[in-house]
Design a protein around this motif. Structure first.
Motif, PDB file in Angstrom:
ATOM      1  N   GLY A 179      -9.939   2.539  -3.607  1.00 57.65           N
ATOM      2  CA  GLY A 179      -9.552   3.830  -4.162  1.00 57.65           C
ATOM      3  C   GLY A 179     -10.709   4.556  -4.805  1.00 57.65           C
ATOM      4  N   ILE A 180     -11.596   3.820  -5.446  1.00 61.60           N
ATOM      5  CA  ILE A 180     -12.775   4.466  -6.046  1.00 61.60           C
ATOM      6  C   ILE A 180     -13.658   5.073  -4.962  1.00 61.60           C
ATOM      7  CG2 ILE A 180     -14.906   4.002  -7.317  1.00 61.60           C
ATOM      8  CD1 ILE A 180     -13.326   2.028  -9.014  1.00 61.60           C
ATOM      9  N   PRO A 197       1.154  -0.321  -6.133  1.00 57.16           N
ATOM     10  CA  PRO A 197       1.174  -1.744  -6.496  1.00 57.16           C
ATOM     11  C   PRO A 197       1.625  -1.971  -7.935  1.00 57.16           C
ATOM     12  CG  PRO A 197      -1.038  -1.034  -5.841  1.00 57.16           C
ATOM     13  CD  PRO A 197      -0.170   0.152  -5.781  1.00 57.16           C
ATOM     14  N   MET A 198       2.155  -3.174  -8.172  1.00 57.04           N
ATOM     15  CA  MET A 198       2.614  -3.612  -9.499  1.00 57.04           C
ATOM     16  C   MET A 198       3.620  -2.632 -10.096  1.00 57.04           C
ATOM     17  SD  MET A 198      -0.529  -5.525 -11.408  1.00 57.04           S
ATOM     18  CE  MET A 198      -1.266  -4.019 -11.954  1.00 57.04           C
ATOM     19  N   ALA A 199       4.628  -2.284  -9.304  1.00 57.23           N
ATOM     20  CA  ALA A 199       5.639  -1.346  -9.778  1.00 57.23           C
ATOM     21  C   ALA A 199       6.470  -1.956 -10.907  1.00 57.23           C
ATOM     22  CB  ALA A 199       6.548  -0.935  -8.617  1.00 57.23           C
ATOM     23  N   VAL A 200       6.786  -3.254 -10.790  1.00 52.38           N
ATOM     24  CA  VAL A 200       7.610  -3.890 -11.826  1.00 52.38           C
ATOM     25  C   VAL A 200       6.859  -4.008 -13.156  1.00 52.38           C
ATOM     26  CG1 VAL A 200       8.882  -5.980 -12.432  1.00 52.38           C
ATOM     27  CG2 VAL A 200       8.993  -5.095 -10.107  1.00 52.38           C
ATOM     28  N   THR A 210      -5.330   3.601  -6.216  1.00 54.05           N
ATOM     29  CA  THR A 210      -4.867   2.694  -5.157  1.00 54.05           C
ATOM     30  C   THR A 210      -4.317   3.431  -3.939  1.00 54.05           C
ATOM     31  OG1 THR A 210      -2.707   2.556  -6.251  1.00 54.05           O
ATOM     32  CG2 THR A 210      -4.339   0.847  -6.775  1.00 54.05           C
ATOM     33  N   GLN A 211      -3.679   4.585  -4.142  1.00 57.44           N
ATOM     34  CA  GLN A 211      -3.020   5.272  -3.031  1.00 57.44           C
ATOM     35  C   GLN A 211      -3.549   6.675  -2.776  1.00 57.44           C
ATOM     36  OE1 GLN A 211      -0.871   3.762  -1.033  1.00 57.44           O
ATOM     37  NE2 GLN A 211      -1.020   1.879  -2.227  1.00 57.44           N
ATOM     38  N   GLY A 212      -4.358   7.208  -3.649  1.00 56.63           N
ATOM     39  CA  GLY A 212      -4.923   8.517  -3.402  1.00 56.63           C
ATOM     40  C   GLY A 212      -4.315   9.605  -4.261  1.00 56.63           C
TER      41      GLY A 212
END
Length: 473
Positions: free
Chosen positions: A182-183, A310-313, A344-346
């Motif tokens: 992502g970076i 990621p890591m939604a919970v 992570t996703q933009g």
């Protein structure tokens, strides 16, 4: 010579008339002295009984007619303007109050860990106490109901913490890879963006960050060592909070009765009436905040999950925990979710996460909080911001968490004491007469607890005398 006898006769007549006038004046003066002597008291007339040199020494002659008139100086208090006297009276009282608050804050800062642990225990007790009361109504003894509620509550909180740590540790490798990717994507987007960012500027920023980290290595190491101390204090505070919660759940009403006996007898009825209302406000705040935080965490977590962040919970759990800090917590948790989505996703996914967070926060602020919390704990947003800022500056995150419930409880207590004082003054005023007496309907005695207050205890209410000292549990 013939005229001399006539002149002598006239002179004799004039002398006779002059003597008569002098006799009349002496008689009038004697009558005035007699009247003044009858009006004087014996203590005031005693000095006039003295004669001779003592009487002459006590006599003060009046000032001559040509002497200038001198007015007496006014009282210094009367010479000061009324507004300045009021300001001075209020000023020294404010100084005494400020000194008292300063000493109190110094004492609290010296035992900050104990105070925060006890306040956390109060919040947890306000959340668990209705469950204890419900179990007691179902027939369970007080000790068993307290044990079941406390064990279930602590187990649930421990499982939530363990689940968050497990999710973070399980996804840390995947998250680090996605962060690096992502970076790189963010760097390429900045190079192609209309902001005219060059590759040299990005490299300079990265080099400055690396140099900063290398220069402050010693500071980071000391911060890590301090982190160990913070962890020890955190564990100590958790143990204190657990023990305090157990005793408050089991013996809360008897503790409250003991506190009431420390209050002076004249102020005890007012404090006894304010206590149940303060506890009801605190319970409503904790329950409402838990429900609102749970709704925020579920809906924002679902949005993050469907956007494949990621890591939604773990992020949903962080949103739930930060919701206990009004206004500020929502901003911090929402920003954290947006940053994770960005790296992570933009950019597009980050904007979508931002839209989800803002939508849920608007629903919370305009629908959930007014409906769930109601008027019992309504605090102005400015008071919320100022109290959270002051609590954070004084005691960090713990102070920010307890600031708003403290303000809500204080508002309830002050409002009740003001109403109680007005009712007391009305009760001690003369009773109405005539047709006005028909409009004066009798009301409940001030200081009595509300009719709907029930803390789940089967004990008798506390007496207002100090003769019945509380027995040890």
């Amino acid at each position: 010579m013939s005229k001399l006898p006539g002149w002598l006769g006239q002179l004799g007549g004039e002398l006779t008339r002059l003597g008569e006038r002098l006799d009349e004046r002496r008689a009038a003066s004697a009558a005035e002295d007699d009247a003044a002597a009858h009006e004087e008291t014996p203590a005031a007339a005693a000095p006039k009984a003295r004669t001779g040199k003592a009487a002459e020494a006590d006599h003060v002659p009046p000032p001559p007619a040509y002497a200038p008139s001198v007015s007496a100086r006014p009282d210094p208090v009367a010479a000061i303007p009324w507004g300045m006297r009021v300001a001075a009276e209020a000023g020294w009282r404010l100084l005494v109050l400020a000194g008292t608050l300063w000493v109190l804050m110094r004492v609290i800062s010296a035992v900050q860990l104990v105070v925060l642990a006890f306040v956390a225990a109060l919040l947890v007790t306000a959340m668990l106490q209705p469950t204890v009361a419900r179990l007691k109504r179902y027939g369970l003894p007080r000790g068993l109901a307290t044990a079941v509620t406390a064990i279930l509550g602590f187990v649930i909180m421990g499982l939530v913490g363990w689940f968050v740590v497990w999710q973070v540790m399980d996804n840390i490798d995947t998250l680090s890879d996605k962060v690096r990717t992502g970076i790189d994507d963010l760097k390429n987007w900045l190079l192609d963006s209309p902001f005219h960012v060059t590759d040299k500027q990005i490299n300079d920023i990265a080099k400055n960050l690396s140099d900063t980290v290398g220069t402050n290595t010693e500071a980071i190491t000391s911060a890590g060592l301090q982190g160990v101390t913070v962890m020890v204090e955190l564990l100590t505070g958790m143990l204190l909070a657990m023990f305090s919660t157990l005793f408050l759940l089991y013996d809360g009403k008897r503790i409250w009765h003991w506190v009431l006996r420390l209050v002076p007898a004249q102020a005890r009825p007012g404090v006894a009436g304010a206590g149940p209302r303060a506890w009801r406000t605190l319970t409503a705040y904790v329950r409402g905040t838990v429900i609102v935080a749970l709704i925020d965490a579920i809906f924002i977590g679902l949005g993050i999950f469907f956007l494949d962040v990621p890591m939604a919970v773990p992020l949903a759990v962080f949103i739930f925990l930060f919701a206990f800090i009004p206004l500020v917590g929502a901003v911090v948790s929402g920003a954290l979710a947006v940053v994770v989505a960005l790296v992570t996703q933009g950019v597009f996914t980050a904007l979508m996460v931002l839209a989800v967070v803002l939508a849920v926060q608007q629903i919370e602020g305009h629908i959930l909080q007014p409906f769930i919390l109601g008027r019992a704990v309504r605090v102005h947003p400015l008071a919320v911001v100022l109290s959270v800022a002051a609590g954070g500056m004084i005691a960090g995150i713990g102070g920010a968490v307890v600031a708003v419930p403290l303000v809500a409880v204080t508002n309830t207590v002050v409002g009740y004491l003001r109403t109680y004082g007005q009712e007391e003054s009305r009760r001690h005023s003369p009773p109405p007469h005539g047709s006005t007496a028909l409009d004066a309907a009798p009301g409940p005695a001030p200081g009595s607890p509300p009719e709907d207050f029930d803390d789940g205890s089967d004990e008798e209410p506390v007496a207002d005398t100090d003769a019945d000292a509380p027995k040890a549990p």
